[in-house]
Design a protein around this motif. Sequence first.
Motif, mmCIF file in Angstrom:
data_model
loop_
_atom_site.group_PDB
_atom_site.id
_atom_site.type_symbol
_atom_site.label_atom_id
_atom_site.label_comp_id
_atom_site.label_asym_id
_atom_site.label_seq_id
_atom_site.Cartn_x
_atom_site.Cartn_y
_atom_site.Cartn_z
ATOM 1 N N PHE A 7 29.588 0.968 46.158
ATOM 2 C CA PHE A 7 30.670 1.536 46.978
ATOM 3 C C PHE A 7 31.831 0.556 47.013
ATOM 4 C CE2 PHE A 7 26.956 3.794 48.268
ATOM 5 C CZ PHE A 7 27.377 5.039 48.709
ATOM 6 N N SER A 9 35.544 -0.627 47.822
ATOM 7 C CA SER A 9 36.485 -0.322 48.901
ATOM 8 C C SER A 9 37.591 0.641 48.463
ATOM 9 C CB SER A 9 37.081 -1.636 49.411
ATOM 10 O OG SER A 9 37.969 -1.396 50.445
ATOM 11 N N CYS A 12 36.885 4.290 48.697
ATOM 12 C CA CYS A 12 36.481 4.812 50.010
ATOM 13 C C CYS A 12 37.693 5.241 50.840
ATOM 14 C CB CYS A 12 35.666 3.757 50.764
ATOM 15 S SG CYS A 12 34.133 3.308 49.896
ATOM 16 N N VAL A 28 38.461 13.244 48.033
ATOM 17 C CA VAL A 28 37.537 12.215 47.543
ATOM 18 C C VAL A 28 37.693 12.042 46.031
ATOM 19 C CG1 VAL A 28 35.098 11.651 47.175
ATOM 20 C CG2 VAL A 28 35.860 12.455 49.400
ATOM 21 N N CYS A 80 30.579 5.408 43.597
ATOM 22 C CA CYS A 80 30.277 5.974 44.909
ATOM 23 C C CYS A 80 31.454 5.788 45.864
ATOM 24 C CB CYS A 80 29.045 5.311 45.502
ATOM 25 S SG CYS A 80 27.595 5.451 44.463
ATOM 26 N N SER A 81 31.514 6.679 46.837
ATOM 27 C CA SER A 81 32.600 6.623 47.817
ATOM 28 C C SER A 81 32.045 6.957 49.195
ATOM 29 C CB SER A 81 33.679 7.653 47.424
ATOM 30 O OG SER A 81 34.532 7.912 48.512
ATOM 31 N N LEU A 82 32.498 6.216 50.185
ATOM 32 C CA LEU A 82 32.168 6.517 51.582
ATOM 33 C C LEU A 82 33.465 6.961 52.245
ATOM 34 C CD1 LEU A 82 30.271 6.387 54.080
ATOM 35 C CD2 LEU A 82 30.900 3.984 54.307
ATOM 36 N N ALA A 83 33.455 8.098 52.889
ATOM 37 C CA ALA A 83 34.681 8.609 53.508
ATOM 38 C C ALA A 83 34.375 9.118 54.914
ATOM 39 C CB ALA A 83 35.268 9.735 52.659
ATOM 40 N N PHE A 103 29.049 10.589 51.893
ATOM 41 C CA PHE A 103 28.643 9.655 50.843
ATOM 42 C C PHE A 103 28.759 10.449 49.540
ATOM 43 C CE2 PHE A 103 26.239 8.166 54.507
ATOM 44 C CZ PHE A 103 26.202 6.776 54.377
ATOM 45 N N LYS A 146 39.327 -0.505 56.265
ATOM 46 C CA LYS A 146 38.431 -0.143 55.167
ATOM 47 C C LYS A 146 37.398 -1.248 54.887
ATOM 48 C CE LYS A 146 40.424 2.431 51.830
ATOM 49 N NZ LYS A 146 40.837 2.774 50.443
ATOM 50 N N VAL A 150 33.415 -0.495 54.717
ATOM 51 C CA VAL A 150 32.582 -0.794 53.556
ATOM 52 C C VAL A 150 31.606 -1.934 53.883
ATOM 53 C CG1 VAL A 150 32.628 -1.457 51.124
ATOM 54 C CG2 VAL A 150 34.396 0.033 52.034
#
Lengths: 159, 96
Positions: A7, A9, A12, A28, A80-83, A103, A146, A150
């Motif tokens: 992940f 930054s 995200c 995303v 991967c991305s976290l939002a 996720f 952010k 993260v």
Amino acid sequence: MDWYKRFKSKACILKMKAESKEEALDEVAAQIVSSGLVSEDLGESIRQALHDRETLASTGVGMNVAIPHVKVEGLTEAVCSLAVCADGLEWRAVDGAPVQILFTVIRPHGPTEEYNPEEHLEMMRWIAKLARATDFRAFALQAKTKPQLVGLLKEMSSI
Amino acid sequence: MTNCRNVTVVNEAGLHARPCHAIVSMAMSHACSLRIRPAGEGTREVNGKSILELMTLEARQGTELELSANGGGAEELLSGLAELFASGFGEREGAS
């Protein structure tokens, strides 16, 4: 395996602008492309794959979390991305609750030098354990920057 | 009274998010509780009505799971789930 390292930054999103599930998937996908982690010409494939996946079954897994995850041709490694969307988005989740934390996992269709498909279930297990943690969800919603957001992934990685 | 049934994960991709969704969707339409654990293990039991808990099983192809249902519709649920597992959740090879 340090799954949190997947992940980055720049992929995200701290405060999503999206007001619907469809807009969220677009946002995303755009963020992942603008991060430079994937080639720009894969942007539409990623966006379309995310939308198509939702038609199979909602990726809203309950507890205000969604885990959109797709395979995309042309990728060499998983991105991967976290939002976070504190206001919540209708996602047709299994428990009916709005989604606040996403996720997103974009991965290659098959094995590459940087990606082993055998790891997928293990990474999804790690994500599921984090997502179930009340503290993680609360802190993610409260993150002010952010790096803070993260950083939670690393901090709570061994949960 | 608790009804139990053992099933095997036959689909190539294992118990990833979509099969978990299918299990929970079926379970939610029954009043009974549903617990799932790897067969022969006493500790790692999860709530079969939670996708996130099911995903933590990390059940790969070939894994045998023990399903336990208690309450209204238990036997019907277990029969439905046994069919679902046996069908490989309707997945083509390599799906995820």
